[in-house]
Design a protein around this motif. Structure first.
Motif, PDB file in Angstrom:
ATOM      1  N   SER A 102      -1.353  29.275  61.338  1.00 47.38           N
ATOM      2  CA  SER A 102      -1.146  30.142  62.501  1.00 47.38           C
ATOM      3  C   SER A 102      -1.097  29.343  63.796  1.00 47.38           C
ATOM      4  O   SER A 102      -0.227  29.572  64.651  1.00 47.38           O
ATOM      5  N   SER A 103      -1.998  28.376  63.968  1.00 52.48           N
ATOM      6  CA  SER A 103      -2.094  27.654  65.240  1.00 52.48           C
ATOM      7  C   SER A 103      -0.896  26.748  65.477  1.00 52.48           C
ATOM      8  O   SER A 103      -0.314  26.732  66.571  1.00 52.48           O
ATOM      9  N   PHE A 104      -0.502  25.979  64.477  1.00 52.13           N
ATOM     10  CA  PHE A 104       0.599  25.036  64.667  1.00 52.13           C
ATOM     11  C   PHE A 104       1.930  25.765  64.837  1.00 52.13           C
ATOM     12  O   PHE A 104       2.754  25.378  65.677  1.00 52.13           O
ATOM     13  N   VAL A 105       2.152  26.811  64.049  1.00 53.74           N
ATOM     14  CA  VAL A 105       3.410  27.550  64.172  1.00 53.74           C
ATOM     15  C   VAL A 105       3.522  28.198  65.548  1.00 53.74           C
ATOM     16  O   VAL A 105       4.554  28.079  66.234  1.00 53.74           O
ATOM     17  N   LEU A 106       2.480  28.874  65.976  1.00 50.92           N
ATOM     18  CA  LEU A 106       2.533  29.584  67.257  1.00 50.92           C
ATOM     19  C   LEU A 106       2.541  28.621  68.440  1.00 50.92           C
ATOM     20  O   LEU A 106       3.205  28.878  69.443  1.00 50.92           O
ATOM     21  N   VAL A 133      -5.489  27.682  71.384  1.00 49.96           N
ATOM     22  CA  VAL A 133      -5.110  28.488  70.219  1.00 49.96           C
ATOM     23  C   VAL A 133      -6.083  28.250  69.068  1.00 49.96           C
ATOM     24  O   VAL A 133      -6.523  29.197  68.399  1.00 49.96           O
ATOM     25  N   LEU A 134      -6.449  26.994  68.832  1.00 51.84           N
ATOM     26  CA  LEU A 134      -7.384  26.689  67.755  1.00 51.84           C
ATOM     27  C   LEU A 134      -8.742  27.336  67.984  1.00 51.84           C
ATOM     28  O   LEU A 134      -9.344  27.906  67.066  1.00 51.84           O
ATOM     29  N   GLY A 135      -9.240  27.245  69.218  1.00 53.19           N
ATOM     30  CA  GLY A 135     -10.535  27.835  69.517  1.00 53.19           C
ATOM     31  C   GLY A 135     -10.550  29.331  69.291  1.00 53.19           C
ATOM     32  O   GLY A 135     -11.515  29.890  68.757  1.00 53.19           O
ATOM     33  N   ASN A 136      -9.478  29.987  69.691  1.00 46.24           N
ATOM     34  CA  ASN A 136      -9.393  31.434  69.493  1.00 46.24           C
ATOM     35  C   ASN A 136      -9.220  31.788  68.025  1.00 46.24           C
ATOM     36  O   ASN A 136      -9.829  32.735  67.510  1.00 46.24           O
ATOM     37  N   THR A 137      -8.406  31.015  67.311  1.00 42.00           N
ATOM     38  CA  THR A 137      -8.144  31.305  65.907  1.00 42.00           C
ATOM     39  C   THR A 137      -9.369  31.102  65.042  1.00 42.00           C
ATOM     40  O   THR A 137      -9.643  31.897  64.134  1.00 42.00           O
ATOM     41  N   SER A 231      -2.184  34.550  67.201  1.00 43.49           N
ATOM     42  CA  SER A 231      -2.881  33.574  66.360  1.00 43.49           C
ATOM     43  C   SER A 231      -4.117  34.181  65.732  1.00 43.49           C
ATOM     44  O   SER A 231      -4.456  33.888  64.573  1.00 43.49           O
ATOM     45  N   SER A 232      -4.810  35.025  66.471  1.00 44.70           N
ATOM     46  CA  SER A 232      -5.987  35.700  65.923  1.00 44.70           C
ATOM     47  C   SER A 232      -5.603  36.603  64.758  1.00 44.70           C
ATOM     48  O   SER A 232      -6.273  36.617  63.712  1.00 44.70           O
ATOM     49  N   ALA A 233      -4.509  37.346  64.921  1.00 43.85           N
ATOM     50  CA  ALA A 233      -4.064  38.252  63.870  1.00 43.85           C
ATOM     51  C   ALA A 233      -3.603  37.483  62.636  1.00 43.85           C
ATOM     52  O   ALA A 233      -4.024  37.779  61.506  1.00 43.85           O
ATOM     53  N   LEU A 234      -2.750  36.477  62.826  1.00 44.71           N
ATOM     54  CA  LEU A 234      -2.220  35.717  61.683  1.00 44.71           C
ATOM     55  C   LEU A 234      -3.320  34.915  60.986  1.00 44.71           C
ATOM     56  O   LEU A 234      -3.376  34.858  59.751  1.00 44.71           O
ATOM     57  N   GLY A 235      -4.183  34.283  61.782  1.00 43.12           N
ATOM     58  CA  GLY A 235      -5.260  33.497  61.186  1.00 43.12           C
ATOM     59  C   GLY A 235      -6.223  34.355  60.394  1.00 43.12           C
ATOM     60  O   GLY A 235      -6.623  34.001  59.278  1.00 43.12           O
ATOM     61  N   SER A 236      -6.613  35.501  60.955  1.00 42.58           N
ATOM     62  CA  SER A 236      -7.543  36.396  60.258  1.00 42.58           C
ATOM     63  C   SER A 236      -6.925  36.928  58.971  1.00 42.58           C
ATOM     64  O   SER A 236      -7.569  36.944  57.912  1.00 42.58           O
ATOM     65  N   LEU A 237      -5.665  37.370  59.059  1.00 34.93           N
ATOM     66  CA  LEU A 237      -4.988  37.891  57.874  1.00 34.93           C
ATOM     67  C   LEU A 237      -4.840  36.825  56.805  1.00 34.93           C
ATOM     68  O   LEU A 237      -5.112  37.060  55.622  1.00 34.93           O
TER      69      LEU A 237
END
Length: 263
Positions: A102-106, A133-137, A231-237
């Motif tokens: 999620s982080s690298f793509v976004l 992005v990483l911190g949030n993800t 990123s939060s949505a994709l990482g969590s999913l």
């Protein structure tokens, strides 16, 4: 133009941490050592980052930037797993894959398509945005994994009963997956709901203090918040689905023996 801050002023601000330590002591919260450790660790880490970023920003090749990003991702995955109460074999790799994907793509889409940075790996933009992005993800992934593993443990009997009655693994655990992904997304959504009314975000404030136009700072912050929400949505999913595959196998069985409490 930003106002310079001396080392004495930093020490003066650090003294404010004593208020938190005093409160912990008076109320017997038992957090005094944690407060001092967290403050000291944060200070040392940021001072080291300040020394390193000057060298990083001078890089003109994408490979060192990608290497730095991978190291940051590994540390983010470790932090995410460290905050999760339930563990299973492979949880670190699942957290790493979810955070990395999620982080690298976004971040790449943000740099190349939205902000149109040329070259896209310009360290002055790539490293700070990837860090945010990483911190949030990692927060979303940690909360989602913690909720999913916790719910599986608490609802094990109900899930196994559904499986015994002929439900597929998705039918039996669908509610648990939804609840976990929702938990991972909530912090970012709550932050977005009050941003600009209750709180002024850090990136926007930093740009204004550095002398940027408030209008430009606001547009940057809006872009970043949309990226953080995604990123939060994709990482969590991603993390929950990987955990779902590890703890409920293709034969529609709940592998509860794989789920263990942390030491």
């Amino acid at each position: 133009m930003s106002v310079p801050i001396s080392l004495f002023q930093v020490v003066l601000a650090a003294a404010l941490m004593l208020l938190s330590a005093l409160l912990s002591w008076r109320l017997r919260l038992g957090l005094g050592r944690d407060i001092l450790t967290a403050g000291t660790r944060m200070t040392v880490q940021l001072l080291l980052v300040g020394l390193i970023l000057g060298w990083v920003f001078a890089l003109r090749s994408p490979w060192p930037i990608l290497g730095i990003g991978l190291v940051m991702t590994v540390l983010a995955a470790q932090a995410a797993v460290g905050r999760t109460r339930g563990r299973y074999p492979g949880i670190f790799l699942d957290a790493f894959a979810a955070i990395f994907g999620s982080s690298f793509v976004l971040t790449g889409l943000t740099l190349g398509a939205v902000l149109q940075i040329r070259p896209w790996f310009e360290a002055q933009y790539a490293v700070p945005i990837l860090g945010m992005v990483l911190g949030n993800t990692l927060t979303g992934v940690s909360l989602a994994l913690d909720r999913f593993t916790s719910d599986l443990g608490h609802n094990r009997s109900a899930i196994e009963e559904r499986l015994a009655l002929g439900a597929t693994r998705w039918e039996a655990a669908r509610g648990t997956v939804r609840a976990a992904v929702r938990t991972g997304m909530l912090p970012t959504l709550n932050s977005m709901a009050v941003m600009g009314i209750v709180s002024l975000p850090g990136m926007m404030t930093g740009q204004i203090l550095a002398g940027a136009s408030p209008a430009v700072a606001v547009r940057y912050q809006i872009v970043i918040m949309f990226v953080l929400a995604a990123s939060s949505a994709l990482g969590s999913l991603g993390a929950v689905l990987l955990a779902y595959r590890a703890l409920l196998d293709s034969r529609d069985r709940l592998r509860g023996e794989r789920l263990k409490a942390p030491r």
